[in-house]
Design an enzyme around this catalytic site. Structure first.
Site, mmCIF file in Angstrom:
data_model
loop_
_atom_site.group_PDB
_atom_site.id
_atom_site.type_symbol
_atom_site.label_atom_id
_atom_site.label_comp_id
_atom_site.label_asym_id
_atom_site.label_seq_id
_atom_site.Cartn_x
_atom_site.Cartn_y
_atom_site.Cartn_z
ATOM 1 N N ASN A 64 -26.060 7.686 89.475
ATOM 2 C CA ASN A 64 -25.417 6.300 89.493
ATOM 3 C C ASN A 64 -24.231 6.215 88.635
ATOM 4 O OD1 ASN A 64 -25.412 3.092 89.757
ATOM 5 N ND2 ASN A 64 -26.016 2.919 87.631
ATOM 6 N N ASP B 49 -30.350 1.299 84.329
ATOM 7 C CA ASP B 49 -29.219 2.032 83.566
ATOM 8 C C ASP B 49 -29.817 2.748 82.518
ATOM 9 O OD1 ASP B 49 -27.358 0.504 85.193
ATOM 10 O OD2 ASP B 49 -27.395 -1.143 84.013
#
Ligand code: GAR
Length: 217
Positions: free
Chosen positions: A109, A147
């Site tokens: 990501n 995250d």
């Protein structure tokens, strides 16, 4: 050289996708983008895929009763295309542990902050409010916590006097476009891999020196 088959997950504009597509045009780049999959129909990222001659798939998340059901369809399509490594590039869906496990250490990501600072949304406004002198972006392996996950690479940019969110976002985005292809190249070539919960490198020399902001300190 056999190139790693990459699927890119998108939800919108696709400028990071474009950076990956552009990098993959080089014959010696260790990855090829074989499919671009969006959870939103009609987004610009799908046009970019088509223009590059790359297959596009749409899996509208709203068509699925549960997150895992949506993700099963995403995984099935990625596997149909023989995908070995997945890149989230502006993919605005939180993924579940099931998806993370299925693509364990094969799911990257890009996030617009220097993690672990500012996970989540509105990173540029939050960075400005916090008064940080350095901001930037991170490419990391995806874990169940949003995250979080082993960091492959980061790029820092200065926060400059007079910056607003647009100016800062544009500076970070330019850094994202450099960082993501570099990190994908490292992972696809096996020069960056996860050991424990840390990324270790082989054949990579670190950047030297210090980045100071304000300059001249
Ligand atoms: C990028 O800035 C990316 O880092 C961010 O969305 C933007 C997508 O732009 N991703 C996230 O915030 C993920 N939580 P793009 O579609 O032009 O690549």
């Amino acid at each position: 050289m056999s190139r790693t088959r990459v699927g890119v997950l998108v939800s919108g504009r696709g400028s990071n996708l474009q950076a990956l597509l552009d990098a993959a045009r080089a014959p010696d780049f260790p990855a090829e983008i074989v499919v671009v999959l969006s959870n939103i129909p009609g987004v610009a990222a799908l046009d970019r895929a088509a223009a590059a001659g790359v297959a596009g798939e749409v899996v509208p998340h709203r068509d699925f009763a549960t997150r895992p059901a949506f993700e099963r369809e995403v995984s099935a399509l990625l596997e149909d295309h023989g995908v070995e490594l997945v890149c989230q590039a502006g993919f605005m869906r939180v993924v579940t542990g099931g998806f993370v496990d299925r693509w364990r250490d094969r799911l990257l990501n890009i996030h617009p902050s220097l993690l672990p600072a500012f996970p989540g949304l509105d990173t540029h406004a939050r960075a400005l409010r916090a008064g940080v002198a350095l901001h930037g972006c991170s490419v990391h392996f995806v874990r169940e916590t949003v995250d979080e996950g082993p960091i492959v690479g980061q790029a820092a940019v200065p926060v400059l006097p007079g910056d607003d969110t647009e100016a800062l976002a544009a500076r970070v985005l330019a850094a994202e476009h450099r960082l993501y292809p570099l990190c994908l190249g490292l992972v696809a070539s096996g020069r960056a891999r996860v050991e424990g919960e840390t990324v270790i490198y082989s054949g990579v020399t670190g950047a030297q020196g210090m980045l100071l902001n304000p300059a001249g300190l």
